[in-house]
Write a protein that holds these residues in place. Structure first.
Motif, mmCIF file in Angstrom:
data_model
loop_
_atom_site.group_PDB
_atom_site.id
_atom_site.type_symbol
_atom_site.label_atom_id
_atom_site.label_comp_id
_atom_site.label_asym_id
_atom_site.label_seq_id
_atom_site.Cartn_x
_atom_site.Cartn_y
_atom_site.Cartn_z
ATOM 1 N N GLU A 67 0.858 -1.173 0.000
ATOM 2 C CA GLU A 67 0.000 0.000 0.000
ATOM 3 C C GLU A 67 0.898 1.228 0.000
ATOM 4 O O GLU A 67 1.719 1.422 0.893
ATOM 5 N N THR A 68 0.735 2.075 -1.011
ATOM 6 C CA THR A 68 1.520 3.288 -1.119
ATOM 7 C C THR A 68 0.901 4.359 -0.211
ATOM 8 O O THR A 68 -0.309 4.558 -0.208
ATOM 9 N N ILE A 69 1.743 5.024 0.516
ATOM 10 C CA ILE A 69 1.291 6.096 1.397
ATOM 11 C C ILE A 69 1.734 7.420 0.797
ATOM 12 O O ILE A 69 2.930 7.649 0.579
ATOM 13 N N GLU A 70 0.779 8.267 0.482
ATOM 14 C CA GLU A 70 1.081 9.574 -0.087
ATOM 15 C C GLU A 70 1.601 10.485 1.015
ATOM 16 O O GLU A 70 0.935 10.686 2.031
ATOM 17 N N ILE A 71 2.809 11.008 0.845
ATOM 18 C CA ILE A 71 3.391 11.870 1.872
ATOM 19 C C ILE A 71 3.433 13.336 1.441
ATOM 20 O O ILE A 71 3.788 14.207 2.224
ATOM 21 N N GLY A 72 3.079 13.600 0.199
ATOM 22 C CA GLY A 72 3.075 14.974 -0.285
ATOM 23 C C GLY A 72 4.475 15.550 -0.433
ATOM 24 O O GLY A 72 5.454 14.943 -0.059
ATOM 25 N N GLU A 73 4.548 16.715 -0.986
ATOM 26 C CA GLU A 73 5.842 17.389 -1.180
ATOM 27 C C GLU A 73 5.770 18.763 -0.596
ATOM 28 O O GLU A 73 4.850 19.439 -0.516
#
Length: 73
Positions: A67-73
């Motif tokens: 599961e990919t976790i979006e961490i943002g930039e």
């Protein structure tokens, strides 16, 4: 999700060795797995630092979920 069939063997040195097959055909047929492992042992083509494969230890179907976790930039 990915699946892998792991064929587990014992080597001449008594250590474990695994041969992995990615995305095996399902359902996995235990009789076909046993036969394939017997063929691998009879062919005696896998040799490593711990010697040849000498016995079957087992087999297992491993399922992996990522599961990919979006961490943002």
């Amino acid at each position: 999700m990915s699946k892998r069939l792991e064929l587990l063997f014992t080597t001449e040195a008594g250590t474990s060795s695994t041969i992995a097959v990615d995305n095996p055909r399902e359902p996995v047929d235990p009789a076909a797995v046993r036969e394939a492992m017997d063929d691998i042992l009879a062919a005696d083509v896998f040799h490593g630092s711990n010697g040849s494969l000498v016995a079957k230890r087992g087999a297992r179907l491993v399922e992996r979920n990522v599961e990919t976790i979006e961490i943002g930039e």
